[in-house]
Design an enzyme around this catalytic site. Structure first.
Site, mmCIF file in Angstrom:
data_model
loop_
_atom_site.group_PDB
_atom_site.id
_atom_site.type_symbol
_atom_site.label_atom_id
_atom_site.label_comp_id
_atom_site.label_asym_id
_atom_site.label_seq_id
_atom_site.Cartn_x
_atom_site.Cartn_y
_atom_site.Cartn_z
ATOM 1 N N ARG A 82 0.836 -1.219 0.000
ATOM 2 C CA ARG A 82 0.000 0.000 0.000
ATOM 3 C C ARG A 82 0.858 1.251 0.000
ATOM 4 O O ARG A 82 0.630 2.176 -0.736
ATOM 5 C CB ARG A 82 -0.914 -0.022 1.228
ATOM 6 C CG ARG A 82 -1.738 1.235 1.407
ATOM 7 C CD ARG A 82 -2.698 1.113 2.581
ATOM 8 N NE ARG A 82 -3.561 -0.025 2.438
ATOM 9 C CZ ARG A 82 -4.119 -0.678 3.464
ATOM 10 N NH1 ARG A 82 -3.879 -0.296 4.695
ATOM 11 N NH2 ARG A 82 -4.901 -1.698 3.250
ATOM 12 N N TYR A 83 1.846 1.278 0.873
ATOM 13 C CA TYR A 83 2.705 2.462 0.981
ATOM 14 C C TYR A 83 3.991 2.202 0.200
ATOM 15 O O TYR A 83 4.368 1.054 -0.029
ATOM 16 C CB TYR A 83 3.056 2.719 2.451
ATOM 17 C CG TYR A 83 1.844 2.896 3.348
ATOM 18 C CD1 TYR A 83 1.185 4.122 3.423
ATOM 19 C CD2 TYR A 83 1.374 1.841 4.123
ATOM 20 C CE1 TYR A 83 0.085 4.283 4.246
ATOM 21 C CE2 TYR A 83 0.268 1.995 4.950
ATOM 22 C CZ TYR A 83 -0.372 3.218 5.010
ATOM 23 O OH TYR A 83 -1.456 3.371 5.815
ATOM 24 N N ARG A 105 6.838 0.318 2.587
ATOM 25 C CA ARG A 105 6.580 -0.837 3.443
ATOM 26 C C ARG A 105 5.479 -1.725 2.904
ATOM 27 O O ARG A 105 4.621 -1.263 2.149
ATOM 28 C CB ARG A 105 6.276 -0.398 4.877
ATOM 29 C CG ARG A 105 5.155 0.591 5.020
ATOM 30 C CD ARG A 105 5.323 1.358 6.346
ATOM 31 N NE ARG A 105 4.214 2.235 6.633
ATOM 32 C CZ ARG A 105 4.100 3.474 6.159
ATOM 33 N NH1 ARG A 105 5.026 3.966 5.346
ATOM 34 N NH2 ARG A 105 3.064 4.222 6.477
ATOM 35 N N CYS A 118 -4.389 -18.252 14.472
ATOM 36 C CA CYS A 118 -4.367 -17.308 15.599
ATOM 37 C C CYS A 118 -4.500 -18.130 16.880
ATOM 38 O O CYS A 118 -4.977 -19.270 16.844
ATOM 39 C CB CYS A 118 -5.551 -16.351 15.526
ATOM 40 S SG CYS A 118 -5.630 -15.407 13.994
ATOM 41 N N CYS A 155 -10.530 -13.170 17.282
ATOM 42 C CA CYS A 155 -11.076 -11.967 17.914
ATOM 43 C C CYS A 155 -12.311 -11.518 17.146
ATOM 44 O O CYS A 155 -12.285 -11.453 15.916
ATOM 45 C CB CYS A 155 -10.025 -10.855 17.887
ATOM 46 S SG CYS A 155 -8.426 -11.405 18.494
ATOM 47 N N CYS A 200 -11.891 -8.613 14.630
ATOM 48 C CA CYS A 200 -10.796 -8.751 13.657
ATOM 49 C C CYS A 200 -11.134 -8.071 12.326
ATOM 50 O O CYS A 200 -12.165 -8.344 11.727
ATOM 51 C CB CYS A 200 -10.530 -10.232 13.417
ATOM 52 S SG CYS A 200 -9.244 -10.526 12.205
ATOM 53 N N ARG A 215 -9.586 -8.614 9.644
ATOM 54 C CA ARG A 215 -9.380 -9.590 8.557
ATOM 55 C C ARG A 215 -10.318 -10.781 8.746
ATOM 56 O O ARG A 215 -9.975 -11.923 8.420
ATOM 57 C CB ARG A 215 -7.927 -10.066 8.527
ATOM 58 C CG ARG A 215 -6.960 -8.999 8.152
ATOM 59 C CD ARG A 215 -5.701 -9.497 7.443
ATOM 60 N NE ARG A 215 -4.884 -8.354 7.121
ATOM 61 C CZ ARG A 215 -3.788 -7.998 7.802
ATOM 62 N NH1 ARG A 215 -3.346 -8.746 8.797
ATOM 63 N NH2 ARG A 215 -3.105 -6.923 7.468
ATOM 64 N N ASP A 249 -12.214 -0.422 12.213
ATOM 65 C CA ASP A 249 -12.444 -0.311 10.775
ATOM 66 C C ASP A 249 -13.882 -0.716 10.448
ATOM 67 O O ASP A 249 -14.447 -1.586 11.101
ATOM 68 C CB ASP A 249 -11.474 -1.230 10.015
ATOM 69 C CG ASP A 249 -10.036 -0.767 10.176
ATOM 70 O OD1 ASP A 249 -9.792 0.436 9.990
ATOM 71 O OD2 ASP A 249 -9.174 -1.596 10.498
ATOM 72 N N ASP A 274 -7.975 4.136 9.638
ATOM 73 C CA ASP A 274 -7.500 3.619 8.354
ATOM 74 C C ASP A 274 -8.517 4.053 7.316
ATOM 75 O O ASP A 274 -9.704 3.731 7.436
ATOM 76 C CB ASP A 274 -7.446 2.077 8.407
ATOM 77 C CG ASP A 274 -6.032 1.578 8.307
ATOM 78 O OD1 ASP A 274 -5.308 2.052 7.423
ATOM 79 O OD2 ASP A 274 -5.663 0.708 9.123
ATOM 80 N N LYS A 305 -3.403 5.184 6.661
ATOM 81 C CA LYS A 305 -3.743 5.669 8.004
ATOM 82 C C LYS A 305 -3.710 7.195 8.064
ATOM 83 O O LYS A 305 -2.858 7.825 7.445
ATOM 84 C CB LYS A 305 -2.711 5.156 9.013
ATOM 85 C CG LYS A 305 -2.844 3.706 9.321
ATOM 86 C CD LYS A 305 -1.840 3.301 10.389
ATOM 87 C CE LYS A 305 -1.873 1.809 10.595
ATOM 88 N NZ LYS A 305 -1.700 1.022 9.364
HETATM 89 S S1 SF4 Z 1 -7.120 -9.703 15.366
HETATM 90 FE FE1 SF4 Z 1 -7.635 -11.204 13.773
HETATM 91 S S2 SF4 Z 1 -5.678 -11.867 12.965
HETATM 92 FE FE2 SF4 Z 1 -5.258 -10.862 14.920
HETATM 93 S S3 SF4 Z 1 -5.207 -12.531 16.436
HETATM 94 FE FE3 SF4 Z 1 -7.294 -11.699 16.388
HETATM 95 S S4 SF4 Z 1 -8.391 -12.977 14.916
HETATM 96 FE FE4 SF4 Z 1 -6.233 -13.314 14.593
#
Ligand code: SF4
Length: 347
Positions: free
Chosen positions: A90-91, A94, A103, A107, A110, A112, A273, A310, A317
């Site tokens: 993206r940048y 980096r 994981c 979470c 998350c 993603r 996000d 973001d 960001k």
């Molecule tokens: S935020 Fe998403 S990628 Fe990061 S540990 Fe939690 S579930 Fe996994």
């Protein structure tokens, strides 16, 4: 790791907690599966009102995850910005490398979630993919920094982690490697002495942790971070501001104070996000600015992170500070950029 170290469903988590399984969450876990380490479950303290517990809210499903059917799964356009297998560019200077989909705990917030929704999981990066990534980096020497992310890179075996870091650090133009991990928070015992040794072997490596609440900064978590800090690895933390978890200046102050006392620098405080299935955690940008304003007279700059959002569509960001607010507007951000960052919907 034994199977008993993880709850893979709401009913397994309930059994661990010694409660009757909540009956209204089956549909949610079909879409967004449950996987929680027994260590992280043990941090749930609010027995009177489990659903208000900050750890429960971060790891147990919520019906509101299914209510949002309008937001995008990938509003930051990560898939569009894939320049090589599992490499987001993206940048200019980096890139982000998705080293694994594993994981230590899934979470609920998350960003993603698309990579593990509906039973999918990104596989560990293969040797061929890693070679393709390295070839891309060699062709693009303007890239100086690689953020190794996922999933959680510390879930890779020690052998795979070492191999990956050696390959990347062997590219002459790469000056810095950042490893982003929530393992110190959700299963700190997995940051073993062996893995700490591996991380510390790379002098330009930084570890980015992801503590969101002071209840997560346990003696075990601090011990895990100290394994790398004592070997000279700098540790920064990023926190996501979340409704019902930490959208409160006193809670965040306690978190940031605990972190700096352990030599972990609070780096970013992110607004959530606008990703499908996580919008119920949104606080609105003003809440973050209000908290920052409260910090000013009483919290050292060492403890105050940069508040940022973001931008959608891969815009990157943007840091926000209360001083920059003019007539209720955020001059560096246009109205278009703010789509998706409004107050969370009423539940
Ligand atoms: S935020 Fe998403 S990628 Fe990061 S540990 Fe939690 S579930 Fe996994």
């Amino acid at each position: 790791m034994s199977k008993s170290e993880f709850a893979n469903s709401v009913s397994e988590a309930a059994r661990f907690l010694g409660i009757a399984p909540p009956s209204d969450l089956e549909e949610v876990e079909k879409h967004y599966p449950v996987m929680i380490s027994s260590y992280y479950l043990s941090l749930i303290r609010n027995q009177e009102n489990l659903r208000q517990d900050p750890v429960w809210r971060q790891c147990m499903p919520d019906r509101q995850e299914l209510e949002d059917q309008v937001s995008d799964f990938d509003p930051l356009a990560e898939e569009e910005q894939m320049a090589a297998p599992k490499l987001i560019h993206r940048y200019v200077d980096r890139v982000v490398l998705l080293a694994t989909g594993k994981c230590a705990t899934r979470c609920r917030f998350c960003f993603r979630k698309r990579t593990w929704a509906n039973g999918t999981e990104l596989k560990d990066i293969t040797q061929d993919e890693l070679e393709a990534v390295c070839a891309y980096l060699r062709k693009n020497p303007a890239v100086r920094e690689v953020l190794v992310s996922g999933g959680d890179p510390l879930m890779l075996s020690a052998r795979k982690l070492k191999n990956l870091l050696e390959k990347i650090s062997g590219i002459p133009s790469i000056e810095v490697i950042r490893v982003g991990s929530r393992v110190p928070v959700t299963f700190p015992q997995l940051l073993t002495a062996e893995k700490a040794e591996i991380l510390a072997a790379f002098p330009s490596l930084w570890l980015m942790t992801h503590f969101n609440h002071p209840n997560e900064v346990t003696p075990e978590a601090v011990k895990a971070c100290m394994r790398v800090i004592h070997k000279g690895v700098p540790v920064l933390n990023q926190t996501v501001l979340m409704a019902g978890v930490n959208d409160n200046a006193a809670v965040l102050e306690k978190l940031f104070r605990k972190l700096i006392a352990s030599r972990i620098k609070p780096h970013y405080l992110f607004h959530i996000d606008p990703v499908r299935g996580v919008r119920h955690f949104s606080t609105g940008i003003d809440k973050g600015l209000e908290i920052l304003r409260e910090f000013r007279p009483r919290l050292s700059s060492l403890a105050v992170p940069t508040f940022a959002i973001d931008l959608p569509e891969g815009g990157g960001k943007v840091a926000l500070q209360p001083d920059y607010e003019v007539n209720g507007k955020y001059p560096s951000v246009t109205d278009k950029h703010l789509i998706g960052y409004e107050e969370r919907p009423e539940s």
